[in-house]
Scaffold this active site. Structure first.
Site, PDB file in Angstrom:
ATOM      1  N   CYS A 252       0.726  -1.159  -0.058  1.00 29.54           N
ATOM      2  CA  CYS A 252       0.043  -0.018   0.078  1.00 29.54           C
ATOM      3  C   CYS A 252       0.972   1.314   0.112  1.00 29.54           C
ATOM      4  O   CYS A 252       0.095   2.337  -0.244  1.00 29.54           O
ATOM      5  CB  CYS A 252      -0.993   0.002   1.372  1.00 29.54           C
ATOM      6  SG  CYS A 252      -1.717  -1.590   1.663  1.00 29.54           S
ATOM      7  N   HIS A 392      -3.341   8.363   5.186  1.00 27.71           N
ATOM      8  CA  HIS A 392      -3.419   6.834   4.850  1.00 27.71           C
ATOM      9  C   HIS A 392      -4.786   6.332   5.116  1.00 27.71           C
ATOM     10  O   HIS A 392      -5.465   5.974   4.523  1.00 27.71           O
ATOM     11  CB  HIS A 392      -2.370   6.127   5.364  1.00 27.71           C
ATOM     12  CG  HIS A 392      -2.378   4.686   4.763  1.00 27.71           C
ATOM     13  ND1 HIS A 392      -2.256   4.506   3.486  1.00 27.71           N
ATOM     14  CD2 HIS A 392      -2.335   3.364   5.408  1.00 27.71           C
ATOM     15  CE1 HIS A 392      -2.209   3.099   3.191  1.00 27.71           C
ATOM     16  NE2 HIS A 392      -2.388   2.182   4.319  1.00 27.71           N
ATOM     17  N   GLU A 403      -1.896   5.793  13.021  1.00 26.82           N
ATOM     18  CA  GLU A 403      -1.318   6.890  12.123  1.00 26.82           C
ATOM     19  C   GLU A 403      -1.561   8.443  13.021  1.00 26.82           C
ATOM     20  O   GLU A 403      -0.722   9.383  13.026  1.00 26.82           O
ATOM     21  CB  GLU A 403      -2.213   6.969  10.722  1.00 26.82           C
ATOM     22  CG  GLU A 403      -1.709   8.073   9.884  1.00 26.82           C
ATOM     23  CD  GLU A 403      -2.336   8.193   8.614  1.00 26.82           C
ATOM     24  OE1 GLU A 403      -1.832   8.798   7.852  1.00 26.82           O
ATOM     25  OE2 GLU A 403      -3.176   7.493   8.407  1.00 26.82           O
ATOM     26  N   LYS A 423      -9.843   7.651   0.932  1.00 24.98           N
ATOM     27  CA  LYS A 423     -10.392   6.194   1.049  1.00 24.98           C
ATOM     28  C   LYS A 423     -11.714   5.926   1.443  1.00 24.98           C
ATOM     29  O   LYS A 423     -12.346   5.063   1.322  1.00 24.98           O
ATOM     30  CB  LYS A 423      -9.483   5.242   1.780  1.00 24.98           C
ATOM     31  CG  LYS A 423      -7.888   5.058   1.224  1.00 24.98           C
ATOM     32  CD  LYS A 423      -7.167   4.116   2.004  1.00 24.98           C
ATOM     33  CE  LYS A 423      -5.554   4.213   1.462  1.00 24.98           C
ATOM     34  NZ  LYS A 423      -4.926   5.494   1.744  1.00 24.98           N
ATOM     35  N   HIS A 428      -9.677   1.532  -0.737  1.00 25.16           N
ATOM     36  CA  HIS A 428      -8.228   1.385  -0.681  1.00 25.16           C
ATOM     37  C   HIS A 428      -7.652   0.447  -1.873  1.00 25.16           C
ATOM     38  O   HIS A 428      -7.522  -0.500  -2.054  1.00 25.16           O
ATOM     39  CB  HIS A 428      -7.655   0.614   0.575  1.00 25.16           C
ATOM     40  CG  HIS A 428      -6.304   0.620   0.956  1.00 25.16           C
ATOM     41  ND1 HIS A 428      -5.269   1.168   0.148  1.00 25.16           N
ATOM     42  CD2 HIS A 428      -5.580   0.044   1.889  1.00 25.16           C
ATOM     43  CE1 HIS A 428      -4.285   1.122   0.574  1.00 25.16           C
ATOM     44  NE2 HIS A 428      -4.454   0.218   1.664  1.00 25.16           N
ATOM     45  N   PHE A 487       1.286  -3.102   4.277  1.00 23.83           N
ATOM     46  CA  PHE A 487       1.352  -4.394   4.850  1.00 23.83           C
ATOM     47  C   PHE A 487       2.947  -4.533   4.606  1.00 23.83           C
ATOM     48  O   PHE A 487       3.499  -4.516   3.599  1.00 23.83           O
ATOM     49  CB  PHE A 487       0.758  -5.652   4.070  1.00 23.83           C
ATOM     50  CG  PHE A 487      -0.553  -5.751   4.390  1.00 23.83           C
ATOM     51  CD1 PHE A 487      -1.371  -4.978   5.334  1.00 23.83           C
ATOM     52  CD2 PHE A 487      -1.600  -6.730   3.964  1.00 23.83           C
ATOM     53  CE1 PHE A 487      -2.719  -5.174   5.759  1.00 23.83           C
ATOM     54  CE2 PHE A 487      -2.792  -7.160   4.427  1.00 23.83           C
ATOM     55  CZ  PHE A 487      -3.226  -6.061   5.488  1.00 23.83           C
TER      56      PHE A 487
END
Length: 501
Positions: A252, A392, A403, A423, A428, A487
């Site tokens: 990502c 994010h 975050e 998002k 995403h 990830f």
């Protein structure tokens, strides 16, 4: 000697630790890794670690209280960050191209976001009726006409179709269409467009053919179209760009990694122009089933448009999406010579790694806050200059707060900062997410409008930063950062700002 504490302009707290034999001290900083402070004589100190070597004046940093303890001043004076001034190394954005759930036009895409429209719909690319998750940010009515030849369009993986369309549209937007490219030095123009998962549909179809019909029926393009480097390769083959060319795959965080790498090529003098970003198409049985097995996706099948809800107390996972986002990054010198339109400036960026867990972020936020801080250092930006964060913010229970906590650690004062979550409306898009969000950030810079974070019905009480809930807001951006975390623990932050000659 009394204890020492000082508050740096980077929002980190340093406390006196055990002195080493050479006079150095190790100072833990607000839950982050220790930094080393060395006494250099004449009341000057060198600080190493999460921030670059900087020289602080002791007279500015400390005031001595009557009690004999040395306390921090409220606003210590630190030398102002120095931004790049060399036009060969200053990097500007001269073009943008995308493929999205709202079509392939940048303005249409951003206007939909400003209106708070959700692009999340039921999956119909395959039969998902038996899946526990049956919705996605799926692209519909996509056409590659004019960008991909018909013979290739029939067999090319969607990930690479998206890459080619977004990349060529970005080149067109930058005034670098086919005729212009023929007059330029293509050995000084490169491509770094990545993908988190590559050509998943090609791989999935190849596996299906192998199992059902045997190896003789596997499509000949199974391997070429499934490997991750093919987006950059195909785009360069079609356009003739012969500069640095490769793909980065950091799930990502892919697009932001590509932006940082592309910028470094320009700064080093390897290239004058770089095409950079990410592409992803994973709305297929194998990929969706895999994410279902990870138990990270929302299962709000009865109200899919409300499923992606970053920072909402009732969030229950992310919504998978797809698309592509590509920028044309160019040295200021080269852009000015050809009279290019500049839409924003890339000031800097940085990448770090969690070294913690395959899917979960570090709970202490160490690597993320470090990445933000180091991106600002690379950009020559003081934290106080940043007033917008494109987060994010995937809508996962743990990730959203990790975050936010990292942002709070990196910035001493967040009262002037606004952040939003793209998002919430498009899902995403994994490797393409940072590319799409960089375009969002640039449009916010240019229009003065921030799109809302939709589905903010019950804000998580730990989120104390303005998330632009449900309704767009006007906001003049000084400096913006765009965050991407992937990830595996990959972190990447880029710093963008209005262009000022």
């Amino acid at each position: 000697m009394g204890s020492i504490s000082c508050l740096s302009s980077y929002g980190l707290i340093f406390k006196k630790g055990k002195e080493s034999r050479n006079g150095s001290s190790m100072f833990p900083c607000n839950g982050l890794r220790a930094v080393e402070i060395k006494h250099l004589g004449s009341a000057r100190f060198e600080i190493k670690g999460l921030i670059p070597s900087s020289v602080f004046s002791a007279n500015n940093l400390f005031s001595i209280a009557k009690c004999g303890r040395i306390k921090a001043m409220a606003s210590p004076t630190v030398s102002a960050p120095k931004r790049e001034t060399d036009p060969k190394k200053r990097i500007v954005i001269t073009g943008m191209g995308l493929v999205s759930v709202f079509g392939n036009d940048v303005d249409t895409f951003y206007n939909k976001l400003l209106d708070g429209v959700s692009g999340i719909t039921p999956i119909d690319k395959f039969d998902a009726s038996e899946y526990p998750v049956r919705f996605a940010g799926q692209i519909r009515d996509f056409s590659s006409k004019g960008y991909v030849e018909d013979k290739d369009d029939r067999c090319l993986d969607n990930t690479w179709k998206y890459c080619l369309v977004a990349g060529k549209r970005a080149l067109d937007d930058a005034g670098l269409g086919t005729e212009v490219l023929e007059t330029m030095d293509k050995t000084r123009m490169g491509v770094v467009v990545g993908s988190g998962m590559g050509g998943m549909s090609s791989l999935s179809n190849g596996i299906k053919a192998l199992i059902q019909e045997g190896y003789r029926k596997i499509p000949p393009f199974t391997v070429p179209y499934s490997i991750n480097n093919m987006g950059s390769a195909l785009l360069a083959i079609d356009t003739g760009l012969m500069g640095p060319n490769y793909s980065i795959s950091t799930t990502c965080a892919t697009s932001n990694f590509c932006f940082v790498a592309a910028a470094n090529h320009i700064r080093r003098g390897d290239a004058d122009v770089m095409v950079a970003g990410g592409a992803e198409s994973i709305i297929n049985p194998l990929a969706v089933a895999g994410f279902v097995a990870c138990r990270a996706m929302s299962q709000r099948n009865d109200e899919p448009q409300k499923a992606s809800r970053p920072w909402d107390k009732n969030r229950d996972g992310f919504v998978v999406g797809e698309g592509a986002g590509v920028l044309i990054m160019e040295s200021l010198e080269h852009a000015m010579k050809r009279g290019a339109r500049v839409v924003a400036e890339y000031l800097g960026g940085y990448v770090t790694y969690d070294a913690y867990h395959m899917t979960n972020p570090r709970p202490d936020g160490l690597a993320v806050s470090s990445c933000i801080i180091k991106s600002l250092v690379d950009a020559g930006v003081a934290p106080e200059e940043v007033n917008y964060v494109n987060a994010h913010a995937t809508s996962t229970t743990v990730g959203d707060l990790a975050e936010v906590n990292a942002i709070k650690k990196a910035f001493r004062n967040t009262s002037e900062i606004k952040m939003n979550a793209t998002k919430s409306m498009i899902g995403h898009a994994l490797g393409a997410a940072g590319g799409l969000e960089a375009i969002v950030t640039i449009k916010a810079i240019n229009t003065g409008w921030l799109h809302p974070t939709i589905n903010q019905d019950d804000l998580d009480p730990e989120v104390t930063i303005d998330t632009v809930p449900n309704v767009k807001k006007q906001h003049e951006i000084n400096v913006a950062i765009s965050n991407s975390f992937g990830f595996g623990g990959h972190n990447a932050v880029v710093v963008l700002a209005p262009f000022k000659p």
